[in-house]
Design an enzyme around this catalytic site. Structure first.
Site, PDB file in Angstrom:
ATOM      1  N   CYS A  78      59.111  66.111  35.764  1.00 56.73           N
ATOM      2  CA  CYS A  78      60.346  66.850  35.530  1.00 56.73           C
ATOM      3  C   CYS A  78      60.734  67.976  36.010  1.00 56.73           C
ATOM      4  O   CYS A  78      61.059  67.783  37.154  1.00 56.73           O
ATOM      5  CB  CYS A  78      60.389  66.444  34.229  1.00 56.73           C
ATOM      6  SG  CYS A  78      62.385  66.157  33.308  1.00 56.73           S
ATOM      7  N   ARG A 105      68.576  67.803  41.626  1.00 60.39           N
ATOM      8  CA  ARG A 105      68.252  67.343  39.756  1.00 60.39           C
ATOM      9  C   ARG A 105      68.980  66.398  38.686  1.00 60.39           C
ATOM     10  O   ARG A 105      69.932  66.226  39.316  1.00 60.39           O
ATOM     11  CB  ARG A 105      69.158  69.136  39.477  1.00 60.39           C
ATOM     12  CG  ARG A 105      67.953  69.863  39.081  1.00 60.39           C
ATOM     13  CD  ARG A 105      68.234  71.467  39.312  1.00 60.39           C
ATOM     14  NE  ARG A 105      68.473  71.336  37.258  1.00 60.39           N
ATOM     15  CZ  ARG A 105      68.958  72.513  36.746  1.00 60.39           C
ATOM     16  NH1 ARG A 105      69.709  73.287  37.372  1.00 60.39           N
ATOM     17  NH2 ARG A 105      69.456  72.360  35.516  1.00 60.39           N
ATOM     18  N   ARG A 135      66.747  63.394  31.408  1.00 64.36           N
ATOM     19  CA  ARG A 135      67.433  64.060  31.983  1.00 64.36           C
ATOM     20  C   ARG A 135      66.796  64.458  33.396  1.00 64.36           C
ATOM     21  O   ARG A 135      66.353  65.799  34.203  1.00 64.36           O
ATOM     22  CB  ARG A 135      67.955  65.263  31.458  1.00 64.36           C
ATOM     23  CG  ARG A 135      68.850  64.453  30.481  1.00 64.36           C
ATOM     24  CD  ARG A 135      69.573  66.139  30.410  1.00 64.36           C
ATOM     25  NE  ARG A 135      68.864  67.263  29.236  1.00 64.36           N
ATOM     26  CZ  ARG A 135      68.354  68.385  29.823  1.00 64.36           C
ATOM     27  NH1 ARG A 135      69.191  68.481  31.155  1.00 64.36           N
ATOM     28  NH2 ARG A 135      67.551  69.140  29.983  1.00 64.36           N
ATOM     29  N   HIS A 170      57.719  61.369  32.299  1.00 63.98           N
ATOM     30  CA  HIS A 170      57.042  62.318  31.272  1.00 63.98           C
ATOM     31  C   HIS A 170      55.392  61.539  30.864  1.00 63.98           C
ATOM     32  O   HIS A 170      55.651  61.103  29.466  1.00 63.98           O
ATOM     33  CB  HIS A 170      57.932  62.337  29.894  1.00 63.98           C
ATOM     34  CG  HIS A 170      58.570  63.976  30.406  1.00 63.98           C
ATOM     35  ND1 HIS A 170      58.333  65.352  30.155  1.00 63.98           N
ATOM     36  CD2 HIS A 170      59.595  63.662  30.871  1.00 63.98           C
ATOM     37  CE1 HIS A 170      59.514  66.253  30.664  1.00 63.98           C
ATOM     38  NE2 HIS A 170      60.713  65.336  30.486  1.00 63.98           N
ATOM     39  N   GLU A 172      53.358  62.598  29.368  1.00 64.70           N
ATOM     40  CA  GLU A 172      52.218  63.317  28.332  1.00 64.70           C
ATOM     41  C   GLU A 172      53.328  63.188  27.224  1.00 64.70           C
ATOM     42  O   GLU A 172      52.657  63.125  25.910  1.00 64.70           O
ATOM     43  CB  GLU A 172      52.649  65.058  28.044  1.00 64.70           C
ATOM     44  CG  GLU A 172      53.567  65.210  28.505  1.00 64.70           C
ATOM     45  CD  GLU A 172      55.290  65.643  29.366  1.00 64.70           C
ATOM     46  OE1 GLU A 172      54.365  64.207  30.288  1.00 64.70           O
ATOM     47  OE2 GLU A 172      56.130  65.856  28.950  1.00 64.70           O
TER      48      GLU A 172
HETATM   49  N1  GLN Z   1      67.265  68.502  33.550  1.00 58.59           N
HETATM   50  C1  GLN Z   1      66.093  69.485  33.396  1.00 58.59           C
HETATM   51  C2  GLN Z   1      65.747  70.450  34.184  1.00 58.59           C
HETATM   52  O1  GLN Z   1      66.865  70.274  35.620  1.00 58.59           O
HETATM   53  C3  GLN Z   1      64.539  68.917  33.660  1.00 58.59           C
HETATM   54  C4  GLN Z   1      64.930  67.840  32.397  1.00 58.59           C
HETATM   55  C5  GLN Z   1      63.319  67.236  31.442  1.00 58.59           C
HETATM   56  O2  GLN Z   1      61.998  67.991  32.174  1.00 58.59           O
HETATM   57  N2  GLN Z   1      62.802  67.310  30.726  1.00 58.59           N
HETATM   58  O3  GLN Z   1      65.037  71.327  34.765  1.00 58.59           O
END
Ligand code: GLN
Length: 191
Positions: A78, A105, A135, A170, A172
């Site tokens: 992420c 992003r 996100r 994710h 994890e």
């Molecule tokens: N939106 C976050 C970013 O731009 C990433 C989100 C996440 O790692 N769960 O860094």
């Protein structure tokens, strides 16, 4: 095998638990000495701007770039995927700039802020894996040399380039260590 988890901010504990489950020795990394002691490194999810600032201010970023170029396996989940990317299409900066992917992003916008899908990732596991997006970014483009491991609706959400691995989701936060085992197999001494 000692696997570092960059431990400044984000989903650190979750990776540490999963690494134990996958049979590795996890090491939280905040300092150069800790980084020098590990065989591989995970850049966790969190806030890429915050983690990126930490990497610049401590000088750890430069050392990570050097180690990556010398073959150390590095996996970004992420925010970590954003840190690895050579280009962030909706920002005018890059962080480590190591991997030939162009990421967006917060790519899923506010309506799909967080979601879970189940899908097999053939290189990693034949059975469907729970993919948790929070996100999340995706990659709009992968340059030659990057192996796309999974696309979702035409967007790249998992990819590998030699010793670098990136996932928009994710693993994890699930209870399946398949992705962590896959990463451990990228460590030369594991063979
Ligand atoms: N939106 C976050 C970013 O731009 C990433 C989100 C996440 O790692 N769960 O860094």
């Amino acid at each position: 095998m000692k696997v570092g988890v960059l431990a400044f901010q984000g989903a650190v504990r979750e990776h540490i638990n999963m690494l134990k489950m996958a049979g590795a020795q996890p090491v939280p990394v905040k300092k150069e000495e800790e980084l020098n002691d590990v065989d591989a490194l995970i850049l966790p999810g969190g806030e890429s701007t915050v983690i990126g600032k930490f990497l610049r201010e401590t000088g750890l970023g430069k050392i990570i770039v050097e180690k990556a170029k010398n073959g150390m396996p590095i996996w970004g989940t992420c925010a970590g995927m954003i840190l690895l990317a050579k280009k962030i299409v909706n920002e005018d900066y890059v962080h480590l700039g190591l991997m030939d992917i162009w990421v967006r992003r917060n790519a899923y916008g506010s309506q799909l802020d967080s979601f879970i899908v189940r899908k097999p990732v053939p290189a990693v596991s034949p059975k469907p894996l729970e993919l948790v997006f929070i996100r999340a970014p995706y990659a709009e483009k992968a340059l030659p040399g990057v192996e796309v491991l999974l696309e979702l609706d035409g967007k790249i959400v998992a990819a590998r380039q030699n010793n670098l691995l990136a996932t928009a989701f994710h693993p994890e936060v699930t209870d399946d260590p398949s992705f962590h085992k896959f990463f451990l197999e990228m460590i030369p001494s594991s063979k």
